[in-house]
Design a protein around this motif. Structure first.
Motif, PDB file in Angstrom:
ATOM      1  N   HIS A 121       0.858  -1.180   0.000  1.00  0.00           N
ATOM      2  CA  HIS A 121       0.000   0.000   0.000  1.00  0.00           C
ATOM      3  C   HIS A 121       0.894   1.229   0.000  1.00  0.00           C
ATOM      4  O   HIS A 121       2.088   1.142   0.309  1.00  0.00           O
ATOM      5  N   ARG A 122       0.331   2.377  -0.282  1.00  0.00           N
ATOM      6  CA  ARG A 122       1.091   3.628  -0.324  1.00  0.00           C
ATOM      7  C   ARG A 122       0.611   4.594   0.755  1.00  0.00           C
ATOM      8  O   ARG A 122      -0.488   4.458   1.303  1.00  0.00           O
ATOM      9  N   GLU A 168      -3.235   5.955   1.646  1.00  0.00           N
ATOM     10  CA  GLU A 168      -4.302   5.048   1.236  1.00  0.00           C
ATOM     11  C   GLU A 168      -5.123   4.594   2.438  1.00  0.00           C
ATOM     12  O   GLU A 168      -4.641   4.533   3.569  1.00  0.00           O
ATOM     13  N   PRO A 222      -6.765   2.057   4.897  1.00  0.00           N
ATOM     14  CA  PRO A 222      -6.386   0.699   5.306  1.00  0.00           C
ATOM     15  C   PRO A 222      -7.534  -0.286   5.132  1.00  0.00           C
ATOM     16  O   PRO A 222      -8.697   0.040   5.420  1.00  0.00           O
ATOM     17  N   THR A 223      -7.215  -1.462   4.650  1.00  0.00           N
ATOM     18  CA  THR A 223      -8.208  -2.513   4.465  1.00  0.00           C
ATOM     19  C   THR A 223      -7.891  -3.737   5.313  1.00  0.00           C
ATOM     20  O   THR A 223      -8.786  -4.359   5.883  1.00  0.00           O
ATOM     21  N   GLY A 239       0.044  -2.523  10.300  1.00  0.00           N
ATOM     22  CA  GLY A 239      -1.214  -1.888   9.974  1.00  0.00           C
ATOM     23  C   GLY A 239      -2.255  -1.875  11.076  1.00  0.00           C
ATOM     24  O   GLY A 239      -3.369  -1.405  10.848  1.00  0.00           O
ATOM     25  N   HIS A 269      -2.942   5.300   5.906  1.00  0.00           N
ATOM     26  CA  HIS A 269      -1.598   4.761   6.084  1.00  0.00           C
ATOM     27  C   HIS A 269      -0.578   5.897   6.057  1.00  0.00           C
ATOM     28  O   HIS A 269      -0.614   6.761   5.167  1.00  0.00           O
ATOM     29  N   THR A 289       4.441   4.085   3.075  1.00  0.00           N
ATOM     30  CA  THR A 289       4.339   3.129   1.979  1.00  0.00           C
ATOM     31  C   THR A 289       5.012   1.840   2.430  1.00  0.00           C
ATOM     32  O   THR A 289       6.119   1.868   2.960  1.00  0.00           O
ATOM     33  N   ARG A 337      -3.425 -11.948   5.601  1.00  0.00           N
ATOM     34  CA  ARG A 337      -4.270 -10.752   5.637  1.00  0.00           C
ATOM     35  C   ARG A 337      -5.523 -11.016   6.465  1.00  0.00           C
ATOM     36  O   ARG A 337      -6.202 -12.031   6.294  1.00  0.00           O
TER      37      ARG A 337
END
Length: 229
Positions: free
Chosen positions: A43-44, A47, A49-50, A84, A94, A97, A108
């Motif tokens: 991720h960057r 962005e 968070p998921t 995260g 976030h 990166t 995940r």
């Protein structure tokens, strides 16, 4: 096979140290494992968070672009560590990166699922907070070291910390950090880091290669980390 990997990675994470079996099983059922190749950006900065990520193998570098245009490497996550949790729980963007510089296996866990489980049972948050406190304590130790330790001791301390964490994950003694990254993590110049590493190499503690450092004698490195100015 994948379900076994997911279960082991989740159950052995400090984040879920006090979670009951039923809660762990729910995470395992909902989580998945992905394999990413080297130089993959997860991720960057900025962005939404998921996922919460647990590193089963490999490593993850945390990078932020500075106003000067220079990349700032804030740290590195290794096998057995997590990434995260703060953004996922607080729903904040976030800050860094995240890039995997080598082939890495990530487990995940849905951020939405984590928030839902914690909202129904607040006691699940205890181990999450404990893990975050431990990480914060490590950051404070590095900050204090910048004030009282020589550059040589700070470089040795950083390398020793990464080596110790890598050993827990079963990795070899090679540390995938460039001299530029070490310099930005310690707030100094690459030329200074190069001089220190060459001194360490001449004393048999490390071997300096392109883009990575090999630990030759961990005992010598530990002694170097003990000496302040």
């Amino acid at each position: 096979m994948e379900n076994t990997l997911v279960r082991l990675t989740i159950s052995q994470s400090e984040l879920f140290a006090n979670w009951p079996d039923a809660a762990i099983s729910r995470l395992v059922k909902a989580a998945d494992a992905i394999t990413v190749e080297e130089n993959t950006v997860i991720h960057r900065t900025g962005e939404v968070p998921t996922y919460l990520y647990l590193l089963a193998t490999g490593s993850m570098h945390l990078i932020r672009k500075m106003p000067s245009g220079r990349d700032f490497t804030a740290g590195i996550h290794l096998a057995g560590e997590f990434h995260g949790i703060g953004p996922v729980i607080t729903r904040s963007l976030h800050f860094y990166t995240a890039e995997c510089r080598e082939k890495t296996v990530l487990v995940r866990i849905s951020g939405e699922l984590l928030r839902e489980m914690i909202s129904h049972d607040g006691s699940l948050a205890y181990s999450l907070m404990g893990a975050m406190v431990n990480r914060h304590r490590g950051a404070l130790d590095r900050y204090e070291g910048a004030a009282v330790l020589s550059t040589r001791a700070r470089v040795a301390t950083l390398l020793n910390s990464i080596y110790t964490r890598s050993a827990r994950g079963g990795r070899v003694s090679s540390i995938n950090l460039s001299q530029e990254e070490i310099a930005t993590m310690l707030g100094t110049r690459r030329q200074v880091v190069n001089r220190v590493l060459r001194e360490m190499e001449s004393e048999g503690a490390v071997q300096v290669l392109y883009g990575r450092i090999v630990i030759s004698d961990i005992g010598k490195l530990e002694k170097m980390a003990e000496h302040s100015e």
